[in-house]
Scaffold this motif. Structure first.
Motif, PDB file in Angstrom:
ATOM      1  N   VAL A   1       0.813  -1.229   0.000  1.00 37.87           N
ATOM      2  CA  VAL A   1       0.000   0.000   0.000  1.00 37.87           C
ATOM      3  C   VAL A   1       0.842   1.272   0.000  1.00 37.87           C
ATOM      4  CG1 VAL A   1      -2.093  -0.960   1.005  1.00 37.87           C
ATOM      5  CG2 VAL A   1      -0.247  -0.236   2.519  1.00 37.87           C
TER       6      VAL A   1
ATOM      7  N   LEU B   1       0.839   2.360  -3.925  1.00 39.66           N
ATOM      8  CA  LEU B   1      -0.359   2.457  -4.751  1.00 39.66           C
ATOM      9  C   LEU B   1      -0.872   3.895  -4.771  1.00 39.66           C
ATOM     10  CD1 LEU B   1      -2.235  -0.799  -3.666  1.00 39.66           C
ATOM     11  CD2 LEU B   1      -0.601  -0.474  -5.538  1.00 39.66           C
TER      12      LEU B   1
ATOM     13  N   GLU C   1      -3.698   5.452  -4.505  1.00 37.68           N
ATOM     14  CA  GLU C   1      -4.683   5.914  -3.535  1.00 37.68           C
ATOM     15  C   GLU C   1      -4.189   5.880  -2.093  1.00 37.68           C
ATOM     16  OE1 GLU C   1      -8.605   4.406  -6.093  1.00 37.68           O
ATOM     17  OE2 GLU C   1      -7.888   3.242  -4.372  1.00 37.68           O
TER      18      GLU C   1
ATOM     19  N   ASP D   1      -7.624   0.697  -6.138  1.00 37.19           N
ATOM     20  CA  ASP D   1      -6.345   0.155  -6.622  1.00 37.19           C
ATOM     21  C   ASP D   1      -6.263  -1.363  -6.500  1.00 37.19           C
ATOM     22  OD1 ASP D   1      -5.355   2.601  -7.373  1.00 37.19           O
ATOM     23  OD2 ASP D   1      -4.332   2.974  -5.473  1.00 37.19           O
ATOM     24  N   PHE D   2      -6.821  -1.911  -5.443  1.00 40.96           N
ATOM     25  CA  PHE D   2      -6.774  -3.365  -5.279  1.00 40.96           C
ATOM     26  C   PHE D   2      -7.634  -4.059  -6.328  1.00 40.96           C
ATOM     27  CE2 PHE D   2      -5.426  -1.900  -1.110  1.00 40.96           C
ATOM     28  CZ  PHE D   2      -4.337  -2.732  -0.872  1.00 40.96           C
TER      29      PHE D   2
ATOM     30  N   LYS E   1      -8.259  -2.812  -9.231  1.00 42.78           N
ATOM     31  CA  LYS E   1      -7.521  -2.636 -10.486  1.00 42.78           C
ATOM     32  C   LYS E   1      -6.465  -3.724 -10.648  1.00 42.78           C
ATOM     33  CE  LYS E   1      -4.430   0.652 -10.676  1.00 42.78           C
ATOM     34  NZ  LYS E   1      -3.818   1.998 -10.782  1.00 42.78           N
ATOM     35  N   LEU E   2      -5.700  -3.986  -9.598  1.00 45.01           N
ATOM     36  CA  LEU E   2      -4.656  -5.006  -9.675  1.00 45.01           C
ATOM     37  C   LEU E   2      -5.248  -6.387  -9.944  1.00 45.01           C
ATOM     38  CD1 LEU E   2      -2.277  -3.868  -6.794  1.00 45.01           C
ATOM     39  CD2 LEU E   2      -1.899  -3.649  -9.254  1.00 45.01           C
TER      40      LEU E   2
ATOM     41  N   ILE F   1       3.916  -0.589 -12.164  1.00 46.85           N
ATOM     42  CA  ILE F   1       3.850  -1.990 -11.736  1.00 46.85           C
ATOM     43  C   ILE F   1       3.750  -2.884 -12.962  1.00 46.85           C
ATOM     44  CG2 ILE F   1       2.559  -3.696 -10.404  1.00 46.85           C
ATOM     45  CD1 ILE F   1       1.538  -1.458  -8.637  1.00 46.85           C
TER      46      ILE F   1
ATOM     47  N   VAL G   1       7.022  -3.929  -8.570  1.00 48.86           N
ATOM     48  CA  VAL G   1       6.776  -2.518  -8.272  1.00 48.86           C
ATOM     49  C   VAL G   1       8.068  -1.729  -8.434  1.00 48.86           C
ATOM     50  CG1 VAL G   1       5.885  -0.898  -6.572  1.00 48.86           C
ATOM     51  CG2 VAL G   1       4.995  -3.243  -6.628  1.00 48.86           C
TER      52      VAL G   1
END
Length: 518
Positions: free
Chosen positions: A192, A195, A197, A391-392, A394-395, A417, A426
């Motif tokens: 985190v 990322l 956000e 973001d999670f 999205k990943l 990433i 990353v």
């Protein structure tokens, strides 16, 4: 560097306790001692008020160990327990008793806003309220405490992770998270921290070694890896004395349209600067003089059309093809792209309008060779995989997309990433100066040039992103963020390669020599 999940950290704690035959309390003492050493080295006994805020779990126990050691060392310490629940961890209770044995100034229990202490801007806040185990939103009282931290303007140091920040899901309330100036993270940084956000919740971070079992650290596979110099250097391909250009591949860059020949020029030059032995640009006729003049090192093949690419026909056998920069999405170009994909046998790197065409006609994705590299910026990525909640999400969507089509996806951003085979790589290089026209074109060229030389597409993507950012980091020292141009990235690519072999001491000496005499 591996980025361990919270479950892996818990497992590492347990294995360490078993193999080293120490209790969890002893491991907590070790962690708190490392934090104390870090602070003591920097403060050297300075009597700035330090406010240590402890939760009632293991993160709070770490804070109590720190507070006790600061008190014993003579620092000006105020300790607070955030009394947010009736459940206290065993190790918290052990260290609560220990701190009461070394000072008459027992920790103050905070139950509501009326209990909050006055904090001056010049004070220091140590945040040890919640750790990586938090799985629910914080209550109103704790949220008000975190707001109190921010309004005080005091420097805030978080232990392991800013309190209120989850390791594996999005933040739903910004006020419920500590905004740390610095975070001391155990064993590894947290995903985190990188990322878009959630990176804002800690300005800086540093990893503290708390002595977790080395075999566990070395053999445990992680979903995410942090990429720096030490991670990319082992992949560097040395050149022999008698090497010649034929050994380093022939990159073909396909792209360009009327008014957008700069993109192909940048990508072609970047491919050459990244080390490709030969580079040919396939462009519409309008770009012939531009390419031959701007980049005499490159060869040129032109389309039959003057202003756009309408047919892709060449008589060379490229090692790799970079496609899409500045090419546009005209229907004739799209038709040519589809025909090209049906017959192509070369590895591909696809960017810009190439990605937009794939998003427009997703049946074309099935025609991509395995391990094709896609380098979308955020809007292109959204067109490709759809919108995401956070973001999670999205990943997860990118991983699913990558697995479905067996492609490598480079999510471009502040910490780009690279995603492939359920692994996240990353990147740590780069700066805001990269937010400039043509920056993505240079990245496409760099990755294409690396694949041409024999780098595996995954390695080329990771290495290319690193070099791209490192070149910008070196260039920005001379140009600043606002004046950095995409062409500067290419100009400094050689220095980025050289930097791979510089020791930190050499870099410091070189920097000192460059500084003007005062």
């Amino acid at each position: 560097m591996k980025l361990f999940s919270k479950e892996q950290i818990y497992a590492g704690d347990k294995i360490t306790s078993e193999k080293q035959q120490i209790s969890s309390t002893d491991l907590m003492e070790r962690a708190g001692s490392q934090i104390f050493n870090w602070i003591d080295l920097r403060m050297q006994g300075a009597q700035v008020p330090i406010h240590v805020f402890c939760g009632i779990g293991n993160n709070g126990g770490d804070g109590l160990v720190l507070a006790r050691q600061l008190i014993l060392a003579g620092y000006n310490v105020n300790t607070f327990v955030v009394n947010c629940s009736d459940k206290r961890s065993k190790d918290f209770l052990v260290n609560y008793d220990r701190i009461k044995n070394v000072t008459k100034n027992w920790p103050t229990l905070l139950r509501c806003a009326e209990d909050f202490p006055v904090i001056q801007p010049e004070d220091i806040i140590v945040d040890a309220v919640f750790g990586i185990g938090l799985n629910r939103p914080v209550d109103e009282c704790v949220k008000n405490l975190f707001i109190h931290f921010r309004t005080s303007k005091a420097f805030t140091l978080s232990i392991d992770i800013p309190s209120g920040l989850y390791t594996d899901k999005a933040v739903t309330d910004e006020d419920g998270v500590v905004h740390a100036g610095y975070t001391l993270s155990f064993a590894s940084p947290k995903l985190v921290f990188f990322l878009p956000e959630t990176a804002k919740y800690t300005v800086q971070w540093e990893v503290l070694d708390i002595g977790l079992d080395q075999e566990f650290l070395q053999t445990t596979q992680t979903e995410a890896q942090l990429i720096g110099k030490h991670e990319v250097l082992p992949n560097y391909i040395q050149r022999g004395k008698f090497s010649h250009k034929g050994e380093f591949g022939h990159a073909l860059i396909i792209g360009g349209s009327y008014g957008k020949m700069g993109a192909v020029t940048l990508a072609s030059k970047a491919a050459l600067s990244a080390g490709a032995g030969l580079v040919t640009a396939y462009i519409p006729k309008c770009g012939y003089q531009i390419l031959q003049t701007a980049l005499p090192e490159a060869m040129v093949i032109t389309d039959v059309n003057k202003e756009k690419i309408t047919a892709i026909d060449f008589d060379i056998t490229p090692t790799v093809i970079g496609f899409g920069i500045g090419i546009g999405t005209d229907e004739k170009t799209l038709k040519a792209f589809k025909s090209f994909l049906k017959s192509n046998k070369s590895p591909l790197v696809i960017d810009a309008d190439g990605i937009n065409m794939l998003a427009k006609k997703q049946d074309l994705l099935k025609l991509l060779p395995a391990e094709t590299v896609l380098t979308p910026h955020p809007k292109e990525l959204e067109r490709l995989i759809g919108t995401w909640e956070n973001d999670f999400n999205k990943l997860e969507k990118v991983k699913a997309f990558s697995n479905t089509y067996k492609v490598i996806v480079v999510i471009k951003g502040a910490n780009s990433i690279t995603v492939f085979d359920d692994t996240l790589y990353v990147n740590t290089t780069g700066n805001p100066g990269l937010a400039t026209a043509g920056s993505g074109d240079t990245l496409t060229g760099i990755i294409t040039g690396l694949i041409a030389q024999g780098y595996h597409p995954v390695v080329a993507s990771i290495f290319g992103v690193y070099l791209h950012g490192k070149a910008a980091d070196i260039a920005v020292e001379n140009y600043g963020y606002q004046s950095l141009l995409a062409s500067h990235i290419i100009d400094y690519l050689g220095e980025a390669f050289i930097d791979l072999f510089k020791e930190p001491e050499q870099q410091q000496v070189a920097q000192a020599e460059e500084e003007p005499q005062k």
